[in-house]
Write an enzyme that holds these catalytic residues in place. Sequence first.
Site, PDB file in Angstrom:
ATOM      1  N   ARG A 235     -43.213 -23.386  25.602  1.00 46.21           N
ATOM      2  CA  ARG A 235     -43.725 -22.152  25.012  1.00 46.21           C
ATOM      3  C   ARG A 235     -42.793 -21.007  25.395  1.00 46.21           C
ATOM      4  O   ARG A 235     -42.373 -20.902  26.550  1.00 46.21           O
ATOM      5  CB  ARG A 235     -45.149 -21.839  25.500  1.00 46.21           C
ATOM      6  CG  ARG A 235     -46.224 -22.634  24.808  1.00 46.21           C
ATOM      7  CD  ARG A 235     -46.346 -22.280  23.318  1.00 46.21           C
ATOM      8  NE  ARG A 235     -47.315 -23.112  22.604  1.00 46.21           N
ATOM      9  CZ  ARG A 235     -47.009 -24.192  21.875  1.00 46.21           C
ATOM     10  NH1 ARG A 235     -45.771 -24.582  21.771  1.00 46.21           N
ATOM     11  NH2 ARG A 235     -47.946 -24.868  21.237  1.00 46.21           N
ATOM     12  N   ASP A 259     -36.206 -24.367  22.485  1.00 50.49           N
ATOM     13  CA  ASP A 259     -36.809 -24.726  21.191  1.00 50.49           C
ATOM     14  C   ASP A 259     -37.915 -23.746  20.845  1.00 50.49           C
ATOM     15  O   ASP A 259     -38.489 -23.832  19.758  1.00 50.49           O
ATOM     16  CB  ASP A 259     -37.372 -26.157  21.306  1.00 50.49           C
ATOM     17  CG  ASP A 259     -37.855 -26.710  19.971  1.00 50.49           C
ATOM     18  OD1 ASP A 259     -37.064 -26.668  19.007  1.00 50.49           O
ATOM     19  OD2 ASP A 259     -39.008 -27.161  19.887  1.00 50.49           O
ATOM     20  N   GLU A 264     -41.220 -15.926  18.289  1.00 50.56           N
ATOM     21  CA  GLU A 264     -40.765 -16.846  17.235  1.00 50.56           C
ATOM     22  C   GLU A 264     -41.586 -16.768  15.949  1.00 50.56           C
ATOM     23  O   GLU A 264     -41.096 -17.149  14.878  1.00 50.56           O
ATOM     24  CB  GLU A 264     -40.754 -18.286  17.761  1.00 50.56           C
ATOM     25  CG  GLU A 264     -42.140 -18.873  18.017  1.00 50.56           C
ATOM     26  CD  GLU A 264     -42.072 -20.296  18.566  1.00 50.56           C
ATOM     27  OE1 GLU A 264     -41.384 -20.521  19.578  1.00 50.56           O
ATOM     28  OE2 GLU A 264     -42.709 -21.184  17.981  1.00 50.56           O
ATOM     29  N   HIS A 296     -38.207 -24.504  17.119  1.00 53.08           N
ATOM     30  CA  HIS A 296     -39.475 -25.214  17.340  1.00 53.08           C
ATOM     31  C   HIS A 296     -39.520 -26.524  16.538  1.00 53.08           C
ATOM     32  O   HIS A 296     -40.504 -26.808  15.843  1.00 53.08           O
ATOM     33  CB  HIS A 296     -40.672 -24.316  16.988  1.00 53.08           C
ATOM     34  CG  HIS A 296     -41.886 -24.627  17.845  1.00 53.08           C
ATOM     35  ND1 HIS A 296     -42.656 -23.658  18.432  1.00 53.08           N
ATOM     36  CD2 HIS A 296     -42.437 -25.805  18.216  1.00 53.08           C
ATOM     37  CE1 HIS A 296     -43.646 -24.233  19.116  1.00 53.08           C
ATOM     38  NE2 HIS A 296     -43.527 -25.531  18.996  1.00 53.08           N
TER      39      HIS A 296
HETATM   40  N1  NAD Z   1     -41.676 -27.650  21.034  1.00 49.56           N
HETATM   41  C1  NAD Z   1     -42.616 -28.346  20.474  1.00 49.56           C
HETATM   42  O1  NAD Z   1     -42.476 -28.767  19.305  1.00 49.56           O
HETATM   43  C2  NAD Z   1     -43.884 -28.684  21.231  1.00 49.56           C
HETATM   44  C3  NAD Z   1     -44.761 -29.626  20.701  1.00 49.56           C
HETATM   45  C4  NAD Z   1     -45.900 -29.993  21.423  1.00 49.56           C
HETATM   46  C5  NAD Z   1     -46.182 -29.382  22.621  1.00 49.56           C
HETATM   47  N2  NAD Z   1     -45.347 -28.428  23.110  1.00 49.56           N
HETATM   48  C6  NAD Z   1     -45.655 -27.767  24.391  1.00 49.56           C
HETATM   49  O2  NAD Z   1     -45.374 -28.637  25.464  1.00 49.56           O
HETATM   50  C7  NAD Z   1     -46.140 -28.245  26.609  1.00 49.56           C
HETATM   51  C8  NAD Z   1     -46.655 -29.445  27.370  1.00 49.56           C
HETATM   52  O3  NAD Z   1     -47.469 -30.242  26.526  1.00 49.56           O
HETATM   53  P1  NAD Z   1     -48.195 -31.570  27.065  1.00 49.56           P
HETATM   54  O4  NAD Z   1     -48.772 -32.244  25.873  1.00 49.56           O
HETATM   55  O5  NAD Z   1     -47.311 -32.333  27.969  1.00 49.56           O
HETATM   56  O6  NAD Z   1     -49.366 -30.899  27.899  1.00 49.56           O
HETATM   57  P2  NAD Z   1     -50.264 -31.579  29.035  1.00 49.56           P
HETATM   58  O7  NAD Z   1     -51.514 -30.796  29.067  1.00 49.56           O
HETATM   59  O8  NAD Z   1     -50.332 -33.061  28.859  1.00 49.56           O
HETATM   60  O9  NAD Z   1     -49.430 -31.297  30.372  1.00 49.56           O
HETATM   61  C9  NAD Z   1     -49.260 -30.037  30.909  1.00 49.56           C
HETATM   62  C10 NAD Z   1     -49.227 -30.177  32.411  1.00 49.56           C
HETATM   63  O10 NAD Z   1     -48.908 -28.911  32.970  1.00 49.56           O
HETATM   64  C11 NAD Z   1     -49.633 -28.786  34.189  1.00 49.56           C
HETATM   65  N3  NAD Z   1     -49.607 -27.373  34.576  1.00 49.56           N
HETATM   66  C12 NAD Z   1     -50.226 -26.320  34.005  1.00 49.56           C
HETATM   67  N4  NAD Z   1     -49.862 -25.176  34.604  1.00 49.56           N
HETATM   68  C13 NAD Z   1     -48.985 -25.506  35.586  1.00 49.56           C
HETATM   69  C14 NAD Z   1     -48.230 -24.791  36.547  1.00 49.56           C
HETATM   70  N5  NAD Z   1     -48.324 -23.466  36.646  1.00 49.56           N
HETATM   71  N6  NAD Z   1     -47.414 -25.462  37.377  1.00 49.56           N
HETATM   72  C15 NAD Z   1     -47.319 -26.788  37.288  1.00 49.56           C
HETATM   73  N7  NAD Z   1     -48.000 -27.551  36.401  1.00 49.56           N
HETATM   74  C16 NAD Z   1     -48.815 -26.899  35.570  1.00 49.56           C
HETATM   75  C17 NAD Z   1     -50.966 -29.398  33.893  1.00 49.56           C
HETATM   76  O11 NAD Z   1     -51.635 -29.790  35.089  1.00 49.56           O
HETATM   77  C18 NAD Z   1     -50.556 -30.601  33.032  1.00 49.56           C
HETATM   78  O12 NAD Z   1     -50.355 -31.777  33.808  1.00 49.56           O
HETATM   79  C19 NAD Z   1     -47.206 -27.308  26.063  1.00 49.56           C
HETATM   80  O13 NAD Z   1     -46.826 -25.973  26.374  1.00 49.56           O
HETATM   81  C20 NAD Z   1     -47.115 -27.462  24.583  1.00 49.56           C
HETATM   82  O14 NAD Z   1     -47.483 -26.278  23.917  1.00 49.56           O
HETATM   83  C21 NAD Z   1     -44.204 -28.070  22.446  1.00 49.56           C
END
Ligand code: NAD
Length: 331
Positions: A235, A259, A264, A296
């Site tokens: 993000r 990304d 954005e 993205h």
């Molecule tokens: N670029 C893209 O196209 C795209 C697509 C999908 C998801 N994403 C992004 O990827 C990110 C991760 O997605 P995911 O499915 O793995 O999520 P997820 O919920 O499976 O994992 C996120 C992890 O972050 C941990 N966390 C939260 N705050 C924290 C902190 N301050 N310090 C350490 N750990 C922390 C949580 O405990 C969790 O284990 C999200 O921000 C999502 O929006 C981006």
Amino acid sequence: MKIFAYGIREDEQNALNEWMTNHPEVEVDYTDKLLDPQTAQLAAGADAVDVYQQLAYTPETLTALHELGINKMSLRNVGTDNIDFETARRYDFSISNVAVYSPNAIAEHAAIQGARVLRQTKPLDRKIENHDLRWAPTIGREVRMQTFGIIGTGHIGHVLIDILQGFGAKVIGYDVYRNPELEAEGIYVDTLDELYAQSDVISLHVPSLPENYHMINKETIAKMKDDVVLINVSRGDLMDIDAVIDGLDSGKIFGLAMDVYEKEVGLFNKDWSHETFPDEKIADLIARENVLVTPHTAFYTTKAVYEMVTQSMDASLAFIKGDETANEVKY
Ligand SMILES: NC(=O)c1ccc[n+]([C@@H]2O[C@H](COP(=O)([O-])OP(=O)(O)OC[C@H]3O[C@@H](n4cnc5c(N)ncnc54)[C@H](O)[C@@H]3O)[C@@H](O)[C@H]2O)c1
């Protein structure tokens, strides 16, 4: 049973056609238009709608669906922050999203872009396009020689760890909730400061939460190793981009793969080739040899699109039949 789908893109058609073939008992109609109070009328006679858009699901839009007797809505994406939940609650909407479609899509993108920064493929490609076939000074850093710091070891972070270990890299991780399997591997460090101090490459995989806002900033960059590589496919607001640009300018940061960008919306996923580019900061980053900007697109793979279409249509059908679906959004 009838489902009406909005905003169907060409690349979603195959998955939708396959779903329709597999569900002859369901009537499916669709449009490439997004859902708004006017286009809501297209769904007349449907039991549920299937949608994907950045456009807000406003009180007017939800009321228009309600007036057609529709209170089931399945999102093909994750984010629900553009839904007016107060109105949704008033009309007893059942809503689903697709929270996990293909963590590999995003993890692979992070790994590929990170490796590209390390191997300096952008300046090398530019040289080759200009028929400059000399090696130096475009020397690469090997992935396996780096320590990768993965912040957030959830769905995507975990897959990335597996990929990087396949390269033979050392991986350390930090998460507020530890994954027992990764804990057993001993990858966790206790504090972010330890991760910053030890990592050659840092990749962010945490959600956008108030406590994570600008977690990469002037102070945290100062705690990192010289020549650090940063990867952000999560993000935009996790990074203070001005602090990152300062780090690139000073040479503290070796390179960046991004990304996502805090501003954005309205910028990414639009063709600016014939218009004045509206964001100087991004234009500057795109021009840099050690920065890779993608708009993205980490999620955008055939597998992910297939899952988004299929899972959302399955959820709509479950709502219509009164069945449970794990993708239901509790609000
Ligand atoms: N670029 C893209 O196209 C795209 C697509 C999908 C998801 N994403 C992004 O990827 C990110 C991760 O997605 P995911 O499915 O793995 O999520 P997820 O919920 O499976 O994992 C996120 C992890 O972050 C941990 N966390 C939260 N705050 C924290 C902190 N301050 N310090 C350490 N750990 C922390 C949580 O405990 C969790 O284990 C999200 O921000 C999502 O929006 C981006």
